[in-house]
Design an enzyme around this catalytic site. Structure first.
Site, PDB file in Angstrom:
ATOM      1  N   GLU A   4       0.813  -1.210   0.000  1.00  0.00           N
ATOM      2  CA  GLU A   4       0.000   0.000   0.000  1.00  0.00           C
ATOM      3  C   GLU A   4       0.852   1.268   0.000  1.00  0.00           C
ATOM      4  OE1 GLU A   4      -2.774   2.722  -0.146  1.00  0.00           O
ATOM      5  OE2 GLU A   4      -3.302   0.604  -0.273  1.00  0.00           O
ATOM      6  N   THR A  29      -6.018   2.558  -5.541  1.00  0.00           N
ATOM      7  CA  THR A  29      -5.788   1.145  -5.235  1.00  0.00           C
ATOM      8  C   THR A  29      -6.602   0.231  -6.143  1.00  0.00           C
ATOM      9  OG1 THR A  29      -5.214   1.567  -2.922  1.00  0.00           O
ATOM     10  CG2 THR A  29      -6.020  -0.632  -3.463  1.00  0.00           C
ATOM     11  N   HIS A  76      -0.792   3.362   4.776  1.00  0.00           N
ATOM     12  CA  HIS A  76      -1.794   4.170   4.088  1.00  0.00           C
ATOM     13  C   HIS A  76      -1.822   5.560   4.713  1.00  0.00           C
ATOM     14  CE1 HIS A  76      -5.574   5.502   2.346  1.00  0.00           C
ATOM     15  NE2 HIS A  76      -5.715   4.372   1.687  1.00  0.00           N
ATOM     16  N   ASP A  95       1.101   0.006  -5.208  1.00  0.00           N
ATOM     17  CA  ASP A  95      -0.117   0.320  -5.965  1.00  0.00           C
ATOM     18  C   ASP A  95      -0.142   1.748  -6.504  1.00  0.00           C
ATOM     19  OD1 ASP A  95      -0.388   1.340  -3.390  1.00  0.00           O
ATOM     20  OD2 ASP A  95      -2.565   1.062  -3.328  1.00  0.00           O
ATOM     21  N   HIS A  96       0.411   2.687  -5.747  1.00  0.00           N
ATOM     22  CA  HIS A  96       0.429   4.083  -6.190  1.00  0.00           C
ATOM     23  C   HIS A  96       1.348   4.873  -5.270  1.00  0.00           C
ATOM     24  CE1 HIS A  96      -2.220   4.972  -2.783  1.00  0.00           C
ATOM     25  NE2 HIS A  96      -3.014   4.001  -3.195  1.00  0.00           N
TER      26      HIS A  96
END
Length: 700
Positions: free
Chosen positions: A261, A310, A427, A487-488
């Site tokens: 994440e 996500t 996150h 994911d990013h």
């Protein structure tokens, strides 16, 4: 008494009756928020927004009755609209108890497919306090009939009725403005129906959902099988042949996807210097894995997500298709489009069992519906985990307990399996731990988000080391291939100026070229037993993952409509498209309307003729790839495609309830032919093999 009389006289006017209905409906919405919907609030602003969000649409709709002159018709309209809004609220409350989600237009359109046989189970969803939602629907007509509330023959002045309608619009505009302040891009990203209801209210959400459904259905309705021709031609022209040396080297192995994440590439090998000048390695385990001889790592790998973040990453990896230019594919199309995704391909071609593990709500990003369309056999969401305030936060269960508790289900999957672990601890907002996990140094900048990013990344790193230790101890490690991906981005472009000094640059020197390079995320394929792993400098992105994986498993991609290319292929083009049309290549970066030379980091302000031609070709190539993806997704073109010979998926065949019981039954039915780890271990659980400790315990 005079106050009561004044109030009674006011209620006996049309505007007074209108006001009474608005207050009652507001109270019922507040009741529903507390008793049934359990919407998490993180700040006083969110609480204020929640308090005002039922007002606007309720006022606007019920005010229709104020424009009607005939008395009985006017009161019938006022109460009739109130009745419908009350029933809609109550219906959502009951629906939420079963599905932890809100009713959508598509839910209503498909109600006939799921209502059969509900019977007693539906009755059990009702609660004794439900009388609060509906009792006034009987009391108010009775009071009108008995003339305890009198119907007022006087028609409100048009100016009064219009003013009330305009006030409702003003409140709605203010509501949306505050929502955008607290959750930027709320409507464009559409990442959660729960968030839309929390910020806008149930009625506004319903209208918005109706608009989105209409827009999507229009494009879908106009699509036809002939639209596939251009798509098939594009895929045939851009398909990259597999690397013969890599093809099939992981054939038959379990596939374990590990979702990192918000994890950016710069964290690999990064050392954070604390206030005493001591350097701390942020991710020692991931560093060792990245450089391991059994790992094929990519240091020029970029995320390609947009508003869906996500969920966009999942779309890209599972389908080799991009997300949408606006909003999230999972929430807009995930519950109705046809896909030829990894779980389905692996199941039909190689007999894989598929499962997702995620310690968050099943409905977040519309996963519970989308995963069925992707073909996932199992989805273990937060309801399958022992979650409490100590081991979780607003985005779900923390990684250590999540991975620990996941193995009780993982060990019962029939092998080979395709399993995805979605971690969440790293996150935003990267908050500090308030227990024994606290201790890793925080950065010293003026941005608390940046400061905490390294500590949560370190926590994730330790959680993954514990998981890998379990995989080795249980015997699953040698029979598996591990795919780890970021994911990013974790630190947004708006914060990068503050981050710059930690990366050896100054805020003044930081620019869009640097922002583009920060879109790199880790990508590693770890195959135990292989010895020729390396750090590969090929440029690639998330759209390339699926064809790469399938070729490693010895599965041909010739018959599938995938837009990515095998990262190991000599034919890989190394043009990485971002969802907004920007892109990077080994030589140039196109970002924010400018072209940069990768060697110098400087803009190419005066390109020569050869460069101009190249830039035009690259722009066209990127636009064509993105447009092809949009054609497939917006038109739902895969419903027409027959070239893969895959059997179509029926989402009704998937049920994510009582999954452990079903897994145990499969083991019992297969007996000695069961391939689950539990069965292979003489029906002895491997859960005790999992070892986990806190940060404080590791320091002892």
């Amino acid at each position: 008494m005079s106050h009561i009389k004044k109030y009674k006289n006011f209620v006996n006017t049309r505007i007074g009756f209108f006001s009474l209905l608005i207050v009652l409906l507001w109270v019922k919405n507040m009741f529903g928020y507390v008793m049934d919907f359990h919407l998490s609030l993180q700040s006083p602003l969110q609480f204020f927004i929640l308090v005002i969000n039922p007002i606007s649409v309720s006022m606007l709709l019920i005010s229709i009755g104020l424009f009607i002159k005939r008395t009985r018709v006017a009161y019938t309209a006022l109460f009739g609209i109130y009745l419908l809004l009350s029933i809609w609220l109550f219906s959502n409350a009951v629906y939420y108890r079963e599905f932890t989600d809100f009713i959508t237009i598509n839910t209503l359109l498909g109600a006939g497919q799921v209502s059969t046989g509900l019977g007693e189970s539906a009755v059990r969803l009702f609660r004794i306090y439900d009388v609060f939602y509906i009792v006034d629907l009987f009391i108010l007509p009775f009071l009108l009939w008995k003339k305890k509330i009198k119907m007022d023959d006087r028609v409100p002045r048009l100016r009064q009725a219009t003013a009330l309608a305009m006030v409702s619009l003003l409140i709605g505009s203010g509501n949306l403005f505050l929502a955008e302040i607290d959750r930027s891009g709320l409507l464009s990203r559409q990442f959660s129906r729960e968030h839309l209801v929390k910020y806008l209210g149930i009625n506004a959400f319903t209208f918005y959902d109706g608009y989105q459904t209409y827009q999507n259905n229009q494009v879908r309705a106009e699509a036809s099988p002939t639209d596939l021709k251009e798509v098939e031609d594009y895929v045939d022209e851009h398909q990259a042949a597999p690397n013969d040396q890599m093809y099939g080297i992981a054939k038959g192995k379990n596939v374990v996807y590990i979702h990192l994440e918000s994890f950016q590439q710069f964290l690999i090998d990064y050392q954070l210097t604390d206030e005493n000048g001591e350097a701390h390695t942020v991710t020692p385990f991931l560093n060792s894995l990245f450089h391991d001889q059994s790992t094929y790592s990519f240091d020029n790998f970029f995320h390609q997500v947009k508003a869906g973040k996500t969920s966009d990453a999942e779309t890209l990896l599972e389908n080799s298709l991009f997300g949408l230019n606006q909003g999230a594919l999972f929430t807009q199309m995930g519950d109705k489009n046809t896909f030829e995704a990894a779980p389905n391909i692996l199941q039909q071609t190689a007999g894989y069992t598929s499962a997702v593990f995620h310690g968050h709500s099943a409905s977040f990003w519309n996963r519970d519906a989308t995963y069925k369309h992707l073909g996932y056999d199992y989805f273990f969401d937060s309801s399958y985990y022992d979650i409490n305030e100590e081991n979780s936060f607003q985005y779900g269960m923390h990684d250590k307990p999540f991975l620990n508790q996941s193995v009780q289900y993982l060990e019962h999957l029939q092998q080979p399996f395709y399993a995805k672990m979605i971690t969440v601890s790293n996150h935003y907002p990267y908050s500090s731990f308030n227990n024994d996990e606290d201790g890793f140094p925080v950065a010293n900048t003026n941005d608390s988000t940046i400061n905490g990013y390294f500590a949560t990344a370190n926590y994730l790193d330790t959680a993954l080391q514990e998981f890998f230790d379990y995989m080795k101890a249980s015997g699953l490690y040698d029979d598996s291939i591990f795919v780890l991906y970021g994911d990013h981005y974790g630190i947004s472009n708006t914060r990068n100026n503050e981050l710059a000094p930690l990366l050896g640059k100054t805020s003044e020197d930081w620019g869009d070229f640097d922002n583009a390079q920060m879109q790199r995320v880790p990508f590693m394929i770890h195959i135990p037993g292989q010895t020729d792993g390396e750090v590969n400098h090929t440029y690639g992105g998330q759209v390339d993952v699926l064809p790469t994986l399938l070729h490693l498993l010895g599965i041909s991609t010739d018959d599938y409509l995938m837009l990515g290319q095998d990262l190991f292929s000599s034919e890989h083009k190394q043009v990485v498209a971002f969802r907004d049309g920007d892109f990077v290549t080994p030589d140039y970066t196109f970002y924010g309307g400018k072209v940069y030379d990768n060697q110098t980091g400087l803009p190419v302000d005066e390109p020569n003729l050869e460069q101009q031609k190249l830039f035009t070709e690259l722009n066209q190539a990127v636009d064509e790839q993105l447009m092809t993806s949009d054609k497939i997704n917006n038109g739902d073109l895969l419903r027409f495609y027959q070239g893969s010979n895959l059997k179509s998926i029926d989402p009704q065949d998937f049920d994510y309830h009582d999954q452990l019981e079903r897994l145990l039954q499969i083991e019992a039915d297969k007996g000695g032919k069961s391939t689950s780890l539990y069965s292979q271990n003489d029906e002895q659980t491997t859960v005790p093999l999992y070892r986990t400790e806190t940060y404080t315990e590791y320091q002892k």
